[in-house]
Design a protein around this motif. Structure first.
Motif, PDB file in Angstrom:
ATOM      1  N   ALA A   1       0.849  -1.190   0.000  1.00  0.00           N
ATOM      2  CA  ALA A   1       0.000   0.000   0.000  1.00  0.00           C
ATOM      3  C   ALA A   1       0.882   1.237   0.000  1.00  0.00           C
ATOM      4  O   ALA A   1       1.904   1.296   0.677  1.00  0.00           O
ATOM      5  CB  ALA A   1      -0.906  -0.013   1.227  1.00  0.00           C
ATOM      6  N   GLY A   2       0.517   2.206  -0.800  1.00  0.00           N
ATOM      7  CA  GLY A   2       1.325   3.421  -0.865  1.00  0.00           C
ATOM      8  C   GLY A   2       1.051   4.202  -2.130  1.00  0.00           C
ATOM      9  O   GLY A   2       0.079   3.946  -2.844  1.00  0.00           O
TER      10      GLY A   2
ATOM     11  N   LEU B   1       7.323   3.640 -10.102  1.00  0.00           N
ATOM     12  CA  LEU B   1       8.249   4.310  -9.192  1.00  0.00           C
ATOM     13  C   LEU B   1       7.562   4.528  -7.855  1.00  0.00           C
ATOM     14  O   LEU B   1       6.420   5.000  -7.806  1.00  0.00           O
ATOM     15  CB  LEU B   1       8.648   5.653  -9.807  1.00  0.00           C
ATOM     16  CG  LEU B   1       9.680   6.525  -9.114  1.00  0.00           C
ATOM     17  CD1 LEU B   1      11.058   5.898  -9.243  1.00  0.00           C
ATOM     18  CD2 LEU B   1       9.686   7.915  -9.757  1.00  0.00           C
ATOM     19  N   ASP B   2       8.213   4.140  -6.765  1.00  0.00           N
ATOM     20  CA  ASP B   2       7.681   4.460  -5.442  1.00  0.00           C
ATOM     21  C   ASP B   2       7.752   5.974  -5.272  1.00  0.00           C
ATOM     22  O   ASP B   2       8.837   6.560  -5.315  1.00  0.00           O
ATOM     23  CB  ASP B   2       8.509   3.758  -4.359  1.00  0.00           C
ATOM     24  CG  ASP B   2       7.911   3.921  -2.967  1.00  0.00           C
ATOM     25  OD1 ASP B   2       7.636   5.069  -2.559  1.00  0.00           O
ATOM     26  OD2 ASP B   2       7.750   2.899  -2.271  1.00  0.00           O
TER      27      ASP B   2
ATOM     28  N   ASP C   1      -3.029  -4.174 -14.690  1.00  0.00           N
ATOM     29  CA  ASP C   1      -3.504  -4.499 -13.339  1.00  0.00           C
ATOM     30  C   ASP C   1      -2.405  -4.155 -12.342  1.00  0.00           C
ATOM     31  O   ASP C   1      -1.287  -4.692 -12.426  1.00  0.00           O
ATOM     32  CB  ASP C   1      -3.866  -5.985 -13.256  1.00  0.00           C
ATOM     33  CG  ASP C   1      -4.284  -6.390 -11.858  1.00  0.00           C
ATOM     34  OD1 ASP C   1      -5.321  -5.928 -11.379  1.00  0.00           O
ATOM     35  OD2 ASP C   1      -3.519  -7.176 -11.233  1.00  0.00           O
ATOM     36  N   VAL C   2      -2.712  -3.254 -11.414  1.00  0.00           N
ATOM     37  CA  VAL C   2      -1.704  -2.779 -10.461  1.00  0.00           C
ATOM     38  C   VAL C   2      -1.258  -3.887  -9.518  1.00  0.00           C
ATOM     39  O   VAL C   2      -0.071  -3.991  -9.176  1.00  0.00           O
ATOM     40  CB  VAL C   2      -2.242  -1.554  -9.685  1.00  0.00           C
ATOM     41  CG1 VAL C   2      -1.338  -1.211  -8.500  1.00  0.00           C
ATOM     42  CG2 VAL C   2      -2.375  -0.354 -10.621  1.00  0.00           C
ATOM     43  N   ALA C   3      -2.187  -4.753  -9.064  1.00  0.00           N
ATOM     44  CA  ALA C   3      -1.843  -5.801  -8.102  1.00  0.00           C
ATOM     45  C   ALA C   3      -0.843  -6.803  -8.669  1.00  0.00           C
ATOM     46  O   ALA C   3       0.132  -7.180  -8.011  1.00  0.00           O
ATOM     47  CB  ALA C   3      -3.105  -6.517  -7.639  1.00  0.00           C
ATOM     48  N   SER C   4      -1.065  -7.230  -9.917  1.00  0.00           N
ATOM     49  CA  SER C   4      -0.177  -8.226 -10.524  1.00  0.00           C
ATOM     50  C   SER C   4       0.948  -7.591 -11.327  1.00  0.00           C
ATOM     51  O   SER C   4       1.886  -8.278 -11.735  1.00  0.00           O
ATOM     52  CB  SER C   4      -0.981  -9.151 -11.439  1.00  0.00           C
ATOM     53  OG  SER C   4      -1.531  -8.414 -12.529  1.00  0.00           O
ATOM     54  N   ARG C   5       0.819  -6.284 -11.575  1.00  0.00           N
ATOM     55  CA  ARG C   5       1.782  -5.576 -12.424  1.00  0.00           C
ATOM     56  C   ARG C   5       1.919  -6.264 -13.775  1.00  0.00           C
ATOM     57  O   ARG C   5       3.011  -6.544 -14.269  1.00  0.00           O
ATOM     58  CB  ARG C   5       3.140  -5.454 -11.724  1.00  0.00           C
ATOM     59  CG  ARG C   5       3.084  -4.508 -10.528  1.00  0.00           C
ATOM     60  CD  ARG C   5       4.383  -4.486  -9.756  1.00  0.00           C
ATOM     61  NE  ARG C   5       4.347  -3.493  -8.684  1.00  0.00           N
ATOM     62  CZ  ARG C   5       5.132  -3.502  -7.615  1.00  0.00           C
ATOM     63  NH1 ARG C   5       6.019  -4.471  -7.464  1.00  0.00           N
ATOM     64  NH2 ARG C   5       5.041  -2.553  -6.699  1.00  0.00           N
TER      65      ARG C   5
ATOM     66  N   GLY D   1      -0.765   7.584  -8.520  1.00  0.00           N
ATOM     67  CA  GLY D   1      -1.953   6.987  -7.908  1.00  0.00           C
ATOM     68  C   GLY D   1      -1.612   6.256  -6.634  1.00  0.00           C
ATOM     69  O   GLY D   1      -0.477   5.829  -6.422  1.00  0.00           O
ATOM     70  N   LYS D   2      -2.627   6.081  -5.799  1.00  0.00           N
ATOM     71  CA  LYS D   2      -2.446   5.420  -4.504  1.00  0.00           C
ATOM     72  C   LYS D   2      -2.978   3.997  -4.565  1.00  0.00           C
ATOM     73  O   LYS D   2      -4.039   3.731  -5.122  1.00  0.00           O
ATOM     74  CB  LYS D   2      -3.181   6.205  -3.414  1.00  0.00           C
ATOM     75  CG  LYS D   2      -2.975   5.666  -1.997  1.00  0.00           C
ATOM     76  CD  LYS D   2      -3.623   6.571  -0.961  1.00  0.00           C
ATOM     77  CE  LYS D   2      -2.900   7.893  -0.834  1.00  0.00           C
ATOM     78  NZ  LYS D   2      -3.436   8.738   0.258  1.00  0.00           N
ATOM     79  N   THR D   3      -2.210   3.071  -3.990  1.00  0.00           N
ATOM     80  CA  THR D   3      -2.617   1.667  -3.893  1.00  0.00           C
ATOM     81  C   THR D   3      -2.954   1.367  -2.437  1.00  0.00           C
ATOM     82  O   THR D   3      -2.167   1.641  -1.534  1.00  0.00           O
ATOM     83  CB  THR D   3      -1.484   0.735  -4.358  1.00  0.00           C
ATOM     84  OG1 THR D   3      -1.180   1.029  -5.726  1.00  0.00           O
ATOM     85  CG2 THR D   3      -1.881  -0.723  -4.225  1.00  0.00           C
ATOM     86  N   ASN D   4      -4.126   0.808  -2.210  1.00  0.00           N
ATOM     87  CA  ASN D   4      -4.558   0.501  -0.829  1.00  0.00           C
ATOM     88  C   ASN D   4      -4.091  -0.886  -0.401  1.00  0.00           C
ATOM     89  O   ASN D   4      -3.854  -1.750  -1.220  1.00  0.00           O
ATOM     90  CB  ASN D   4      -6.085   0.575  -0.743  1.00  0.00           C
ATOM     91  CG  ASN D   4      -6.591   1.978  -1.013  1.00  0.00           C
ATOM     92  OD1 ASN D   4      -5.979   2.963  -0.572  1.00  0.00           O
ATOM     93  ND2 ASN D   4      -7.697   2.086  -1.723  1.00  0.00           N
TER      94      ASN D   4
END
Length: 356
Positions: A38-39, A55-56, A119-123, A353-356
């Motif tokens: 998350a971030g 990028l973080d 898909d953000v979760a699986s990249r 964007g933010k990932t929960n």
């Protein structure tokens, strides 16, 4: 040059230093890395290497690289942070040094046009949906259900239904449409016409054109103050920015930029107090005070900065520097570059964007 780790970088930032520490080039595909924590993340499209750098946005470290397809440019994150959309184009890339006549001789592969869905979760790039001809820039509807896409070579804008993956409508715009922006009330989408030197307004409820606004020479990006009272349009060839009254449908005035500046990308602070504009071959980000429409600062970055994006709190701005193959991170309090991060080849667009 040795890469600094995130601890050292953050320590230097705390002391007000300016760190220019390019990260090493990531592998061609690091999408199989662990699921994202998350971030807050910045997503950078790399036009020549055909991938998306993740990028973080807190540590300014590259955490993954995702292959997406041909000539990725425009990029947006869904409101829930779960999906990243990337515009792909089979049209050839023509650098500024190439004459138009030479560019027109190059062959396009229209089968490669589309919108990559990451898909953000699986990249992973999970599919590619239609986005009209030669999609370049686009905006998301307020509810995240539709995309409004500029189709540069066709002189049109496509409305894409994300649930069905179908182009719902195709509307004629000014020639060579580029920038796309949605009004803060979510009712109107505006598309810049590069060679028409105007903006086309589209009523979202009806899906029909509601008007046009003449602006400067070769308009590129467009964005609005949070209250919707004014819009800002970057004019690349004019070397200035048009300030428009969207409700009255007219240009109010132009803001002259420094010599050699070519206004391109645009981002507006969450509180509407500042407008940030990349200057392409000018190699800078210009900061405007929206109350006076005067220049507050000119910040040198890399070569030909194009896409820019702010963090949700407005504290940091990311600028994609095409030929430099890196991204500059600007601290908006000090108005200084605090990090320079190596990404893929010819970075073009940035979204945060933010990932929960």
């Amino acid at each position: 040059m040795n890469t600094w780790n995130s601890t050292a970088l953050l320590a230097l930032m705390a002391l007000g230093g300016c760190a220019k520490a390019p990260a090493p080039k990531p592998a061609a595909d690091t999408s199989a890395a662990a699921p994202p924590a998350a971030g807050l993340y910045a997503y950078i499209t790399n036009e020549d290497s055909r991938d998306l750098t993740i990028l973080d946005a807190t540590t300014f470290q590259v955490v993954a690289t995702v292959p997406v397809g041909t000539r990725p440019r425009g990029v947006k994150v869904s409101p829930d942070g779960k999906t990243v959309y990337v515009a792909l184009s089979g049209s050839p890339r023509c650098p500024p040094s190439m004459p138009d006549a030479e560019c027109e001789k190059l062959v396009a592969d229209k089968s490669k046009d589309g919108i990559a869905v990451v898909d953000v979760a699986s990249r992973k790039t999970v599919k590619v949906i239609p986005g009209g001809s030669d999609p370049e820039a686009f905006a998301l509807s307020e509810d995240g259900s539709r995309l409004f896409v500029s189709n540069e070579d066709a002189g049109t804008a496509s409305i894409v239904n994300l649930a069905s993956g179908v182009v719902e409508a195709t509307l004629k715009t000014g020639t060579e449409p580029e920038g796309v922006g949605v009004s803060p009330d979510g009712k109107t989408v505006y598309v810049t016409g590069e060679t028409a030197n105007n903006i086309t307004a589209i009523d979202i409820a009806t899906g029909k054109i509601s008007g046009t606004i003449p602006v400067g020479q070769r308009p590129r990006g467009i964005a609005f103050l949070p209250d919707g009272s004014r819009g800002y349009v970057t004019n690349e060839v004019g070397g200035d920015v048009s300030v428009i009254d969207p409700k009255a449908g007219k240009e109010l005035h132009k803001i002259a930029f420094p010599k050699d500046a070519h206004p391109m990308g645009i981002a507006i602070a969450p509180d509407g107090g500042r407008v940030y504009i990349s200057t392409g071959r000018g190699g800078t980000v210009v900061v405007l005070d929206s109350k006076s429409d005067s220049i507050l600062a000119v910040i040198p970055v890399g070569k030909r900065p194009w896409g820019i994006a702010l963090t949700p709190d407005g504290k940091h701005l990311f600028a994609a520097n095409g030929p430099s193959n890196n991204v500059s991170v600007i601290d908006t309090d000090s108005l200084k570059v605090v990090a320079t991060v190596g990404v893929g080849s010819i970075p073009w667009g940035v979204a945060v964007g933010k990932t929960n």
